[in-house]
Design a protein around this motif. Structure first.
Motif, PDB file in Angstrom:
ATOM      1  N   GLY A  92     -12.069 -59.904 -24.707  1.00 51.90           N
ATOM      2  CA  GLY A  92     -12.039 -58.530 -25.162  1.00 51.90           C
ATOM      3  C   GLY A  92     -11.993 -57.477 -24.068  1.00 51.90           C
ATOM      4  N   LEU A  93     -12.060 -57.861 -22.791  1.00 53.75           N
ATOM      5  CA  LEU A  93     -11.950 -56.874 -21.715  1.00 53.75           C
ATOM      6  C   LEU A  93     -10.501 -56.448 -21.564  1.00 53.75           C
ATOM      7  CD1 LEU A  93     -14.263 -58.459 -19.025  1.00 53.75           C
ATOM      8  CD2 LEU A  93     -14.361 -56.074 -19.690  1.00 53.75           C
ATOM      9  N   THR A  94     -10.321 -55.257 -21.094  1.00 54.82           N
ATOM     10  CA  THR A  94      -8.955 -54.830 -20.803  1.00 54.82           C
ATOM     11  C   THR A  94      -8.487 -55.574 -19.548  1.00 54.82           C
ATOM     12  OG1 THR A  94      -9.656 -53.010 -19.384  1.00 54.82           O
ATOM     13  CG2 THR A  94      -9.404 -52.527 -21.748  1.00 54.82           C
ATOM     14  N   PRO A  95      -7.180 -55.746 -19.388  1.00 54.91           N
ATOM     15  CA  PRO A  95      -6.692 -56.478 -18.216  1.00 54.91           C
ATOM     16  C   PRO A  95      -7.164 -55.884 -16.882  1.00 54.91           C
ATOM     17  CG  PRO A  95      -4.933 -56.261 -19.822  1.00 54.91           C
ATOM     18  CD  PRO A  95      -6.099 -55.451 -20.332  1.00 54.91           C
ATOM     19  N   GLY A  96      -7.263 -54.571 -16.784  1.00 57.27           N
ATOM     20  CA  GLY A  96      -7.717 -53.941 -15.543  1.00 57.27           C
ATOM     21  C   GLY A  96      -9.149 -54.311 -15.186  1.00 57.27           C
ATOM     22  N   TRP A  97     -10.049 -54.204 -16.163  1.00 58.12           N
ATOM     23  CA  TRP A  97     -11.451 -54.547 -15.918  1.00 58.12           C
ATOM     24  C   TRP A  97     -11.624 -56.038 -15.679  1.00 58.12           C
ATOM     25  CZ3 TRP A  97     -14.806 -51.365 -14.201  1.00 58.12           C
ATOM     26  CH2 TRP A  97     -14.768 -50.036 -14.546  1.00 58.12           C
ATOM     27  N   ALA A  98     -10.848 -56.828 -16.362  1.00 56.47           N
ATOM     28  CA  ALA A  98     -10.921 -58.285 -16.164  1.00 56.47           C
ATOM     29  C   ALA A  98     -10.511 -58.639 -14.738  1.00 56.47           C
ATOM     30  CB  ALA A  98     -10.026 -58.996 -17.179  1.00 56.47           C
ATOM     31  N   ALA A  99      -9.424 -58.046 -14.251  1.00 63.64           N
ATOM     32  CA  ALA A  99      -8.963 -58.316 -12.884  1.00 63.64           C
ATOM     33  C   ALA A  99      -9.986 -57.829 -11.860  1.00 63.64           C
ATOM     34  CB  ALA A  99      -7.610 -57.645 -12.652  1.00 63.64           C
ATOM     35  N   LEU A 100     -10.596 -56.671 -12.089  1.00 64.37           N
ATOM     36  CA  LEU A 100     -11.592 -56.140 -11.169  1.00 64.37           C
ATOM     37  C   LEU A 100     -12.833 -57.025 -11.119  1.00 64.37           C
ATOM     38  CD1 LEU A 100     -12.194 -53.795  -9.267  1.00 64.37           C
ATOM     39  CD2 LEU A 100     -13.176 -52.575 -11.217  1.00 64.37           C
ATOM     40  N   SER A 101     -13.262 -57.528 -12.236  1.00 63.85           N
ATOM     41  CA  SER A 101     -14.428 -58.416 -12.287  1.00 63.85           C
ATOM     42  C   SER A 101     -14.168 -59.703 -11.507  1.00 63.85           C
ATOM     43  CB  SER A 101     -14.769 -58.760 -13.735  1.00 63.85           C
ATOM     44  OG  SER A 101     -15.078 -57.604 -14.461  1.00 63.85           O
ATOM     45  N   VAL A 102     -12.996 -60.266 -11.695  1.00 60.06           N
ATOM     46  CA  VAL A 102     -12.645 -61.504 -10.994  1.00 60.06           C
ATOM     47  C   VAL A 102     -12.570 -61.254  -9.487  1.00 60.06           C
ATOM     48  CG1 VAL A 102     -10.796 -63.195 -10.649  1.00 60.06           C
ATOM     49  CG2 VAL A 102     -11.488 -62.561 -12.960  1.00 60.06           C
ATOM     50  N   GLY A 116     -14.228 -59.134  -7.744  1.00 60.34           N
ATOM     51  CA  GLY A 116     -15.593 -59.003  -7.237  1.00 60.34           C
ATOM     52  C   GLY A 116     -16.251 -60.342  -6.972  1.00 60.34           C
ATOM     53  N   VAL A 117     -16.072 -61.280  -7.900  1.00 60.88           N
ATOM     54  CA  VAL A 117     -16.645 -62.625  -7.731  1.00 60.88           C
ATOM     55  C   VAL A 117     -16.002 -63.334  -6.542  1.00 60.88           C
ATOM     56  CG1 VAL A 117     -16.862 -64.907  -8.798  1.00 60.88           C
ATOM     57  CG2 VAL A 117     -17.340 -62.856 -10.146  1.00 60.88           C
ATOM     58  N   VAL A 118     -14.683 -63.231  -6.422  1.00 62.35           N
ATOM     59  CA  VAL A 118     -13.976 -63.868  -5.312  1.00 62.35           C
ATOM     60  C   VAL A 118     -14.443 -63.277  -3.980  1.00 62.35           C
ATOM     61  CG1 VAL A 118     -11.701 -64.172  -4.248  1.00 62.35           C
ATOM     62  CG2 VAL A 118     -11.994 -64.564  -6.692  1.00 62.35           C
ATOM     63  N   LEU A 119     -14.615 -61.980  -3.910  1.00 65.66           N
ATOM     64  CA  LEU A 119     -15.098 -61.343  -2.686  1.00 65.66           C
ATOM     65  C   LEU A 119     -16.514 -61.804  -2.330  1.00 65.66           C
ATOM     66  CD1 LEU A 119     -13.764 -57.696  -3.031  1.00 65.66           C
ATOM     67  CD2 LEU A 119     -13.074 -59.417  -1.360  1.00 65.66           C
ATOM     68  N   LEU A 120     -17.356 -61.987  -3.316  1.00 67.60           N
ATOM     69  CA  LEU A 120     -18.717 -62.461  -3.080  1.00 67.60           C
ATOM     70  C   LEU A 120     -18.710 -63.860  -2.461  1.00 67.60           C
ATOM     71  CD1 LEU A 120     -21.777 -62.024  -3.414  1.00 67.60           C
ATOM     72  CD2 LEU A 120     -21.561 -63.065  -5.680  1.00 67.60           C
ATOM     73  N   ILE A 121     -17.887 -64.746  -2.985  1.00 70.17           N
ATOM     74  CA  ILE A 121     -17.779 -66.108  -2.442  1.00 70.17           C
ATOM     75  C   ILE A 121     -17.263 -66.065  -1.003  1.00 70.17           C
ATOM     76  CG2 ILE A 121     -16.562 -68.315  -2.655  1.00 70.17           C
ATOM     77  CD1 ILE A 121     -16.631 -67.828  -5.734  1.00 70.17           C
TER      78      ILE A 121
END
Length: 133
Positions: free
Chosen positions: A76-86, A88-93
Motif C-alpha cells: 500500500g505504500l506509494t512507489p516513491g516512499w517504498a523506494a526511499l524506505s528500501v 534507507g535500509v541499504v544505506l544502513l547495511i
C-alpha cells in the motif's frame, strides 16, 4: 707500547661485543620485517572485507531494491516512499560494513613497535655492559 694481557683481553672483548651486536642488529631487522609483513597482511584483510562488502552490496542492490520496493507497493505504500524506505535500509547495511572495516584498519599499527622496543632494550643492555667493563 707493547700489548699487555689486559689490552689483548679488551680487544678480544670489544671484537666479541661487535660481533654479537652485528648479529643482534641483523636479527632485529629480520624481526622488523616479519612484524611489518604481519601488519600489512592484517590491513590487506581489512581492505578485503571492505571490498567484498561493497561488491556484495552492489551485486544485490538491484535485486533487493526491486523486490523490496515491489513488496512495499503491494502493501500500500506509494512507489516513491517504498523506494526511499528500501534505500534507507541499504544505506544502513553499507554503513555497518564500512564501519567494521574502518575499525579494523584503525587498530592496525604499521610501525614495528615490538622491534623498536626490543632494539632499544638491546642497546641499553649493551651500553650497560660496556660501562661495566
Amino acid at each position: 707500547m707493547t700489548d699487555t694481557p689486559d689490552t689483548k683481553e679488551s680487544g678480544s672483548l670489544i671484537s666479541s661485543v661487535l660481533l654479537h651486536l652485528s648479529r643482534l642488529i641483523r636479527k632485529e631487522f629480520e624481526l622488523a620485517k616479519a612484524e611489518m609483513s604481519e601488519k600489512v597482511n592484517r590491513a590487506a584483510f581489512a581492505i578485503g572485507l571492505l571490498v567484498i562488502g561493497a561488491i556484495l552490496l552492489l551485486s544485490a542492490l538491484n535485486v533487493l531494491a526491486g523486490a523490496a520496493v515491489a513488496g512495499l507497493v503491494e502493501l500500500g505504500l506509494t512507489p516513491g516512499w517504498a523506494a526511499l524506505s528500501v534505500a534507507g535500509v541499504v544505506l544502513l547495511i553499507a554503513a555497518v560494513l564500512g564501519a567494521r572495516g574502518i575499525s579494523i584498519l584503525k587498530t592496525t599499527r604499521f610501525a614495528p613497535t615490538e622491534t623498536v622496543e626490543t632494539i632499544s632494550n638491546d642497546f641499553a643492555t649493551l651500553k650497560e655492559s660496556i660501562h661495566d667493563q
